[in-house]
Scaffold this motif. Sequence first.
Motif, PDB file in Angstrom:
ATOM      1  N   GLY A 154      47.581  43.036  27.841  1.00  0.00           N
ATOM      2  CA  GLY A 154      46.750  42.606  26.727  1.00  0.00           C
ATOM      3  C   GLY A 154      46.181  41.221  26.897  1.00  0.00           C
ATOM      4  N   ASP A 155      46.801  40.381  27.761  1.00  0.00           N
ATOM      5  CA  ASP A 155      46.261  39.052  28.030  1.00  0.00           C
ATOM      6  C   ASP A 155      44.980  39.163  28.859  1.00  0.00           C
ATOM      7  N   SER A 156      44.169  38.124  28.798  1.00  0.00           N
ATOM      8  CA  SER A 156      42.911  38.111  29.545  1.00  0.00           C
ATOM      9  C   SER A 156      43.030  37.200  30.758  1.00  0.00           C
ATOM     10  N   VAL A 157      42.435  37.656  31.877  1.00  0.00           N
ATOM     11  CA  VAL A 157      42.533  36.940  33.148  1.00  0.00           C
ATOM     12  C   VAL A 157      41.157  36.895  33.794  1.00  0.00           C
ATOM     13  N   LEU A 158      40.733  35.715  34.231  1.00  0.00           N
ATOM     14  CA  LEU A 158      39.492  35.558  34.986  1.00  0.00           C
ATOM     15  C   LEU A 158      39.817  35.501  36.474  1.00  0.00           C
ATOM     16  N   VAL A 159      39.100  36.286  37.270  1.00  0.00           N
ATOM     17  CA  VAL A 159      39.241  36.269  38.725  1.00  0.00           C
ATOM     18  C   VAL A 159      37.953  35.712  39.318  1.00  0.00           C
ATOM     19  N   GLN A 160      38.068  34.599  40.017  1.00  0.00           N
ATOM     20  CA  GLN A 160      36.897  33.991  40.653  1.00  0.00           C
ATOM     21  C   GLN A 160      36.636  34.645  42.011  1.00  0.00           C
ATOM     22  N   GLY A 161      35.361  34.890  42.315  1.00  0.00           N
ATOM     23  CA  GLY A 161      34.988  35.344  43.651  1.00  0.00           C
ATOM     24  C   GLY A 161      35.281  36.790  43.949  1.00  0.00           C
ATOM     25  N   ALA A 162      34.893  37.702  43.055  1.00  0.00           N
ATOM     26  CA  ALA A 162      35.120  39.131  43.299  1.00  0.00           C
ATOM     27  C   ALA A 162      34.502  39.536  44.633  1.00  0.00           C
ATOM     28  N   GLY A 163      35.241  40.329  45.381  1.00  0.00           N
ATOM     29  CA  GLY A 163      34.790  40.774  46.691  1.00  0.00           C
ATOM     30  C   GLY A 163      35.768  40.399  47.770  1.00  0.00           C
ATOM     31  N   GLY A 164      36.370  39.224  47.658  1.00  0.00           N
ATOM     32  CA  GLY A 164      37.399  38.820  48.605  1.00  0.00           C
ATOM     33  C   GLY A 164      38.654  39.653  48.446  1.00  0.00           C
ATOM     34  N   GLY A 165      39.491  39.646  49.464  1.00  0.00           N
ATOM     35  CA  GLY A 165      40.676  40.503  49.460  1.00  0.00           C
ATOM     36  C   GLY A 165      41.617  40.239  48.302  1.00  0.00           C
ATOM     37  N   VAL A 166      41.983  38.961  48.073  1.00  0.00           N
ATOM     38  CA  VAL A 166      42.912  38.632  46.996  1.00  0.00           C
ATOM     39  C   VAL A 166      42.273  38.900  45.641  1.00  0.00           C
ATOM     40  N   ALA A 167      41.009  38.509  45.477  1.00  0.00           N
ATOM     41  CA  ALA A 167      40.329  38.693  44.195  1.00  0.00           C
ATOM     42  C   ALA A 167      40.196  40.170  43.850  1.00  0.00           C
ATOM     43  N   CYS A 282      51.894  50.630  43.403  1.00  0.00           N
ATOM     44  CA  CYS A 282      50.703  51.342  43.882  1.00  0.00           C
ATOM     45  C   CYS A 282      50.961  52.843  43.987  1.00  0.00           C
ATOM     46  N   ALA A 283      52.142  53.204  44.482  1.00  0.00           N
ATOM     47  CA  ALA A 283      52.468  54.621  44.630  1.00  0.00           C
ATOM     48  C   ALA A 283      52.578  55.306  43.269  1.00  0.00           C
ATOM     49  N   ALA A 284      53.209  54.635  42.309  1.00  0.00           N
ATOM     50  CA  ALA A 284      53.461  55.257  41.007  1.00  0.00           C
ATOM     51  C   ALA A 284      52.219  55.303  40.117  1.00  0.00           C
ATOM     52  N   ARG A 285      51.381  54.254  40.198  1.00  0.00           N
ATOM     53  CA  ARG A 285      50.245  54.137  39.287  1.00  0.00           C
ATOM     54  C   ARG A 285      48.937  54.654  39.886  1.00  0.00           C
ATOM     55  N   GLY A 286      48.980  55.035  41.141  1.00  0.00           N
ATOM     56  CA  GLY A 286      47.761  55.528  41.771  1.00  0.00           C
ATOM     57  C   GLY A 286      46.785  54.437  42.164  1.00  0.00           C
ATOM     58  N   VAL A 287      47.240  53.179  42.163  1.00  0.00           N
ATOM     59  CA  VAL A 287      46.391  52.075  42.593  1.00  0.00           C
ATOM     60  C   VAL A 287      46.271  52.108  44.112  1.00  0.00           C
ATOM     61  N   ARG A 288      45.057  51.994  44.610  1.00  0.00           N
ATOM     62  CA  ARG A 288      44.849  52.013  46.060  1.00  0.00           C
ATOM     63  C   ARG A 288      44.013  50.811  46.472  1.00  0.00           C
ATOM     64  N   PRO A 289      44.365  50.189  47.586  1.00  0.00           N
ATOM     65  CA  PRO A 289      43.574  49.057  48.068  1.00  0.00           C
ATOM     66  C   PRO A 289      42.118  49.451  48.291  1.00  0.00           C
ATOM     67  N   VAL A 290      41.236  48.525  47.986  1.00  0.00           N
ATOM     68  CA  VAL A 290      39.812  48.743  48.230  1.00  0.00           C
ATOM     69  C   VAL A 290      39.525  48.425  49.689  1.00  0.00           C
ATOM     70  N   ILE A 291      39.060  49.409  50.427  1.00  0.00           N
ATOM     71  CA  ILE A 291      38.787  49.234  51.849  1.00  0.00           C
ATOM     72  C   ILE A 291      37.277  49.183  52.058  1.00  0.00           C
ATOM     73  N   ASP A 292      36.818  48.077  52.596  1.00  0.00           N
ATOM     74  CA  ASP A 292      35.383  47.920  52.858  1.00  0.00           C
ATOM     75  C   ASP A 292      34.959  48.756  54.059  1.00  0.00           C
ATOM     76  N   SER A 293      35.740  48.696  55.131  1.00  0.00           N
ATOM     77  CA  SER A 293      35.376  49.417  56.351  1.00  0.00           C
ATOM     78  C   SER A 293      36.596  49.603  57.227  1.00  0.00           C
ATOM     79  N   VAL A 294      36.550  50.652  58.028  1.00  0.00           N
ATOM     80  CA  VAL A 294      37.619  50.965  58.981  1.00  0.00           C
ATOM     81  C   VAL A 294      37.014  50.997  60.377  1.00  0.00           C
ATOM     82  N   ASP A 311      30.188  39.421  54.066  1.00  0.00           N
ATOM     83  CA  ASP A 311      29.460  40.646  53.728  1.00  0.00           C
ATOM     84  C   ASP A 311      30.423  41.819  53.568  1.00  0.00           C
ATOM     85  N   LEU A 312      31.321  41.713  52.608  1.00  0.00           N
ATOM     86  CA  LEU A 312      32.287  42.789  52.408  1.00  0.00           C
ATOM     87  C   LEU A 312      32.779  42.803  50.977  1.00  0.00           C
ATOM     88  N   PHE A 313      33.362  43.925  50.589  1.00  0.00           N
ATOM     89  CA  PHE A 313      34.039  44.051  49.302  1.00  0.00           C
ATOM     90  C   PHE A 313      35.334  44.801  49.577  1.00  0.00           C
TER      91      PHE A 313
END
Length: 320
Positions: A154-167, A282-294, A311-313
């Motif tokens: 319920g708390d609000s969180v700002l993430v700076q720099g969407a697209g980077g791995g941590v963000a 990740c396994a229980a909630r169905g969260v999967r890492p965002v993969i830009d390219s393999v 040049d990635l997300f």
Amino acid sequence: MFAAYAARIDRDQPLSGLELGERPEPQARPGWTTVNVKAASLNHHDLWSLRGVGLGEESLPMILGCDAAGIDEDGNEVVLHSVIGQSGHGVGPKEPRSILTERYQGTFAEKVTVPSWNLLPKPKELSFQEAACLPTAWLTAYRMLFTNAGVRPGDSVLVQGAGGGVATAAIALGAAAGLRMLATSRDEAKRARAVELGAESAYEPGERLPRRVDAVIETVGAATWSHSVKSLKPGGTLVISGATSGPNPKAAELNRIFFLELKVVGSTMGGKDELEDLLSFCAARGVRPVIDSVLPLDRAREGFEKMAGGDLFGKVVLTV
């Protein structure tokens, strides 16, 4: 064995020191296990290594790569925790902790050896490529959010720099945990992707938010620091784990920090127990890492160039 490694240090043109070719296989040592790498992922740490940050000339040549998933000597599917020496397992009692590639050869190779303590079972729900994304960027985001930010559903969180791995990881993890996520990016397409990932809304860097937030996840540094501080509620928390735009902001905003009783918390990586929790989450909630390219390992240079250019997300994954 084939590997991608740092042959030279060049602070101005880091990719000039990257070589692809044959390197010796890891030697057996007591308390350590050799893993056949199936997938490994890139981090900005690898670029910094090529610049000589955390890696000295005396340690070259050094196989790069912190993250990997693979198969151990007993045929088990495993994920590597890349912080060596944190527990004392496999190293001398006075050895300080380090990340793979600072003291020990890394994961961009057909094989890597680490202390046996550093191996965790790979959940069957995650592919090798997905699991290989988690131990650095996603673990950093997990620790920032759930250990250091002190936020609750319920708390609000700002993430700076969407697209980077941590963000990217922070947006996905926070949304899955019931946090109200906001994001910034200079790129319109990346702002749209952030919303697809679970952010309520996304903004241009520095844009005034509709409301102040409980916490900020900061990895950009100087370019976004002032906006991060100004976006917090009184008593809010700014968690920082990197400074890709530089460590010295024009304005430190000290008056605002002490007057509003803001908290600034440094955060680095995470522990093995947190990685275990992240894998389970990740396994229980169905969260999967965002993969830009393999890419196959022999095309690692393309992945480095993509990351260096921004040049990635999400993550670039190398397969073996």
